[in-house]
Design a protein around this motif. Structure first.
Motif, PDB file in Angstrom:
ATOM      1  N   ILE A  65      39.165  28.707  44.689  1.00 50.68           N
ATOM      2  CA  ILE A  65      39.859  29.080  43.460  1.00 50.68           C
ATOM      3  C   ILE A  65      40.676  30.337  43.712  1.00 50.68           C
ATOM      4  O   ILE A  65      40.177  31.307  44.291  1.00 50.68           O
ATOM      5  N   SER A  66      41.944  30.319  43.286  1.00 47.00           N
ATOM      6  CA  SER A  66      42.759  31.534  43.325  1.00 47.00           C
ATOM      7  C   SER A  66      43.078  31.944  41.890  1.00 47.00           C
ATOM      8  O   SER A  66      43.370  31.100  41.041  1.00 47.00           O
ATOM      9  N   ALA A  67      42.988  33.229  41.638  1.00 46.45           N
ATOM     10  CA  ALA A  67      43.226  33.746  40.292  1.00 46.45           C
ATOM     11  C   ALA A  67      43.578  35.224  40.387  1.00 46.45           C
ATOM     12  O   ALA A  67      43.570  35.816  41.472  1.00 46.45           O
ATOM     13  N   GLY A  68      43.893  35.796  39.251  1.00 47.27           N
ATOM     14  CA  GLY A  68      44.226  37.212  39.199  1.00 47.27           C
ATOM     15  C   GLY A  68      43.216  37.981  38.384  1.00 47.27           C
ATOM     16  O   GLY A  68      42.729  37.512  37.359  1.00 47.27           O
ATOM     17  N   VAL A  69      42.880  39.150  38.857  1.00 44.87           N
ATOM     18  CA  VAL A  69      41.996  40.058  38.123  1.00 44.87           C
ATOM     19  C   VAL A  69      42.787  41.325  37.826  1.00 44.87           C
ATOM     20  O   VAL A  69      43.350  41.923  38.747  1.00 44.87           O
ATOM     21  N   PRO A  70      42.871  41.751  36.554  1.00 40.08           N
ATOM     22  CA  PRO A  70      42.186  41.185  35.388  1.00 40.08           C
ATOM     23  C   PRO A  70      42.700  39.812  35.004  1.00 40.08           C
ATOM     24  O   PRO A  70      43.870  39.509  35.189  1.00 40.08           O
ATOM     25  N   LEU A  71      41.785  38.980  34.481  1.00 37.77           N
ATOM     26  CA  LEU A  71      42.107  37.596  34.137  1.00 37.77           C
ATOM     27  C   LEU A  71      43.206  37.543  33.078  1.00 37.77           C
ATOM     28  O   LEU A  71      43.268  38.377  32.185  1.00 37.77           O
ATOM     29  N   GLY A  72      44.068  36.521  33.210  1.00 35.85           N
ATOM     30  CA  GLY A  72      45.120  36.316  32.224  1.00 35.85           C
ATOM     31  C   GLY A  72      46.339  37.182  32.416  1.00 35.85           C
ATOM     32  O   GLY A  72      47.244  37.177  31.584  1.00 35.85           O
ATOM     33  N   THR A  73      46.397  37.936  33.519  1.00 43.31           N
ATOM     34  CA  THR A  73      47.554  38.792  33.779  1.00 43.31           C
ATOM     35  C   THR A  73      48.557  38.035  34.636  1.00 43.31           C
ATOM     36  O   THR A  73      48.274  37.722  35.794  1.00 43.31           O
ATOM     37  N   PRO A  74      49.754  37.720  34.096  1.00 37.01           N
ATOM     38  CA  PRO A  74      50.745  36.977  34.886  1.00 37.01           C
ATOM     39  C   PRO A  74      51.168  37.755  36.127  1.00 37.01           C
ATOM     40  O   PRO A  74      51.341  38.978  36.089  1.00 37.01           O
ATOM     41  N   GLY A  75      51.313  37.032  37.234  1.00 37.33           N
ATOM     42  CA  GLY A  75      51.800  37.653  38.462  1.00 37.33           C
ATOM     43  C   GLY A  75      50.799  38.523  39.176  1.00 37.33           C
ATOM     44  O   GLY A  75      51.164  39.301  40.051  1.00 37.33           O
ATOM     45  N   ALA A  76      49.519  38.407  38.830  1.00 34.06           N
ATOM     46  CA  ALA A  76      48.516  39.296  39.429  1.00 34.06           C
ATOM     47  C   ALA A  76      47.518  38.535  40.296  1.00 34.06           C
ATOM     48  O   ALA A  76      46.363  38.938  40.403  1.00 34.06           O
ATOM     49  N   THR A  77      47.936  37.410  40.895  1.00 35.17           N
ATOM     50  CA  THR A  77      47.031  36.640  41.741  1.00 35.17           C
ATOM     51  C   THR A  77      46.577  37.487  42.926  1.00 35.17           C
ATOM     52  O   THR A  77      47.383  37.890  43.757  1.00 35.17           O
ATOM     53  N   ASN A  78      45.283  37.785  42.965  1.00 34.16           N
ATOM     54  CA  ASN A  78      44.787  38.695  44.001  1.00 34.16           C
ATOM     55  C   ASN A  78      43.363  38.371  44.455  1.00 34.16           C
ATOM     56  O   ASN A  78      42.727  39.181  45.121  1.00 34.16           O
ATOM     57  N   MET A  79      42.857  37.177  44.094  1.00 32.53           N
ATOM     58  CA  MET A  79      41.462  36.885  44.383  1.00 32.53           C
ATOM     59  C   MET A  79      41.279  35.433  44.813  1.00 32.53           C
ATOM     60  O   MET A  79      41.927  34.525  44.286  1.00 32.53           O
ATOM     61  N   LEU A  80      40.383  35.217  45.778  1.00 30.78           N
ATOM     62  CA  LEU A  80      39.967  33.881  46.187  1.00 30.78           C
ATOM     63  C   LEU A  80      38.463  33.767  46.024  1.00 30.78           C
ATOM     64  O   LEU A  80      37.726  34.718  46.312  1.00 30.78           O
ATOM     65  N   ARG A  81      38.003  32.607  45.595  1.00 28.32           N
ATOM     66  CA  ARG A  81      36.565  32.395  45.416  1.00 28.32           C
ATOM     67  C   ARG A  81      36.223  30.972  45.845  1.00 28.32           C
ATOM     68  O   ARG A  81      36.823  30.005  45.378  1.00 28.32           O
ATOM     69  N   ILE A  82      35.288  30.831  46.775  1.00 25.37           N
ATOM     70  CA  ILE A  82      34.776  29.514  47.153  1.00 25.37           C
ATOM     71  C   ILE A  82      33.614  29.190  46.233  1.00 25.37           C
ATOM     72  O   ILE A  82      32.722  30.019  46.025  1.00 25.37           O
ATOM     73  N   ALA A  83      33.642  28.001  45.642  1.00 27.93           N
ATOM     74  CA  ALA A  83      32.591  27.622  44.685  1.00 27.93           C
ATOM     75  C   ALA A  83      31.998  26.275  45.074  1.00 27.93           C
ATOM     76  O   ALA A  83      32.689  25.382  45.578  1.00 27.93           O
ATOM     77  N   TYR A  84      30.724  26.124  44.798  1.00 27.43           N
ATOM     78  CA  TYR A  84      29.980  24.890  45.043  1.00 27.43           C
ATOM     79  C   TYR A  84      29.772  24.207  43.699  1.00 27.43           C
ATOM     80  O   TYR A  84      29.357  24.839  42.708  1.00 27.43           O
TER      81      TYR A  84
END
Length: 479
Positions: free
Chosen positions: A451-470
């Motif tokens: 999963i790729s997303a941005g922190v803080p959540l919901g902030t456009p253009g702030a993709t900065n995190m990867l998370r592997i999930a089971y």
């Protein structure tokens, strides 16, 4: 509705495909977004088609993109006293500003911009190149030409000028009216601009659109090729419009240009659509020619984001079969053992941005660990575009809280778009991604995703995190 292919299909609507039931059949057969050709559609027809597409979208539960294709400047000669005249190669023929019926020596040209822009030596192509003239003398009021090839000309035939840069923009009065009507609906995702010659042509449309639609530049003029990098930079997407391009340039040059444009867009991370005569024989035949199948396959092998049907789906006898055939060809090509090597040999160097670095890492991790899917949270659509640019082997699920973003991304290679609320926190982000991967048919309990997303959540253009999930037994994260 899960697609078993990465390339998208853009189908044109018209008399053969304007009913809601037919639009639904086209979507189920493989059409990911629809084109409304404003050369033929009135404003009422355009609004009716949009309403029917959105009704199908609601029934199928999938975001569907809509492209409005503006007509652009149509350049034509005037009329003849006898409707048509015979010409001979080598003779003199004049185009002038006299608004009178033409004969075998001259014809009215109702375009003063052409009369003032053409230079001696420039070619003038009439009726899709069936008649070629060469300018010998010009004075702003008339163009004295020599007939190079062809033997007839008739009323209102189109004229192309491959050697001339015309001092006109891409928008006519009709186009401005059409664009206003399109924007007023609030339901159109892309606008295609015809006969783009230079990057400046995009300025007026950008000013009017104000980001409400994506701008797709149709490349069909030699002048556009000369400044293609600038045009790509200012466009949101490109269409390789091979029909007019093949009239204004040597036919044998078009396949190479198609490859060049496809790869240039891939480097820039901009979607590219390959269009015109892809399954032309299916206008009147239930099966395509072998050459047409190879043509579609070439575009897929090259990594085009989308392939387009024109008259095949708009006015042909077999619109649904044409879409199904294109989908079948694309799916088969993507299973070919050479496909991956060709696609990955073209992989562009990532730019020095967070979104590119994250997208590159997500692809590498997903392919190394053989994960089931890449899930990207994207509000503006940029993260989805960068993920698509990587052309990963695993599916990409693009989650967006904005339906307009999901619809616009429907043209992008490999993106399965889902409209979903923003996650409340990191746990909700992971659980939501796992649930959607399972419900959309891209994974099952026991699989892993990234999963790729941005922190803080919901902030456009702030993709900065990867998370592997089971994915756990309940369809949510098992971690």
């Amino acid at each position: 509705m899960k697609r078993n292919r990465k390339v998208k299909i853009l189908a044109t609507l018209g008399p053969a495909s304007s009913e809601e039931d037919t639009i639904q059949k086209l979507h189920e057969a493989g059409a990911d977004l629809f084109r409304i050709n404003m050369s033929h559609a009135s404003h009422d027809t355009m609004r009716m088609l949009i309403q029917r597409i959105r009704a199908v979208e609601t029934k199928c539960g999938r975001p569907i993109g809509i492209l409005a294709d503006l007509q652009g400047p149509k350049l034509r000669v005037g009329k003849f006293a006898d409707t048509k005249v015979a010409l001979e190669p080598g003779q003199t023929f004049t185009l002038d500003n006299r608004d009178e019926p033409g004969d075998a020596r001259r014809v009215f040209l109702p375009h003063p911009e052409i009369l003032s822009a053409v230079k001696p030596g420039d070619r003038l192509l009439i009726d899709d190149g069936k008649l070629m003239l060469r300018a010998e003398k010009t004075d702003g009021k008339k163009i004295v030409c020599t007939v190079v090839s062809g033997n007839k000309i008739s009323d209102r035939k189109g004229i192309s000028l491959p050697d001339t840069l015309l001092p006109v923009g891409v928008l006519t009065d009709k186009d401005r009216s059409d664009l206003d009507a399109v924007l007023a609906t609030g339901e159109v995702d892309w606008v295609a601009l015809s006969f783009v010659q230079r990057p400046e042509d995009l300025a007026e449309v950008r000013k009017i659109a104000r980001g409400r639609v994506g701008l797709m530049s149709k490349i069909e003029k030699p002048q556009a090729i000369e400044r293609i990098d600038e045009i790509i930079e200012l466009s949101d997407a490109l269409m390789v419009a091979r029909g007019d391009l093949g009239v204004e340039m040597p036919l044998e040059a078009v396949p190479g240009l198609q490859k060049q444009l496809t790869r240039a867009c891939r480097r820039a991370g901009k979607p590219v659509v390959v269009a015109t005569q892809m399954l032309e024989s299916m206008i009147s035949s239930p099966v395509p020619t072998r050459a047409e199948v190879s043509d579609v396959a070439t575009a897929v092998f090259e990594g085009a984001d989308a392939v387009m049907l024109s008259a095949e789906s708009a006015s042909g006898d077999y619109p649904v079969e044409a879409v199904a055939t294109m989908a079948s060809v694309a799916s088969t090509v993507e299973q070919d053992p050479y496909y991956s090597n060709i696609i990955y040999a073209q992989r562009p160097t990532p730019e020095a941005t967070g979104a590119d670095a994250i997208s590159l890492a997500a692809r590498q991790i997903a392919e190394t660990l053989r994960l089931s899917a890449i899930v990207t949270y994207t509000s503006s659509g940029n993260t989805g575009l960068r993920a698509s640019r990587e052309r990963p082997q695993v599916p990409i699920i693009a989650l967006s809280p904005i339906v307009q973003t999901a619809r616009r991304l429907s043209v992008c290679w490999g993106l399965h778009c889902v409209v979903s609320h923003d996650a409340e926190d990191l746990d909700d982000m992971v659980n939501r991604a796992c649930r959607i991967v399972v419900s959309e048919g891209f994974g099952a309990p026991g699989d892993r995703i990234i999963i790729s997303a941005g922190v803080p959540l919901g902030t456009p253009g702030a993709t900065n995190m990867l998370r592997i999930a089971y994915i756990g037994a309940d369809g949510q994260s098992g971690i």
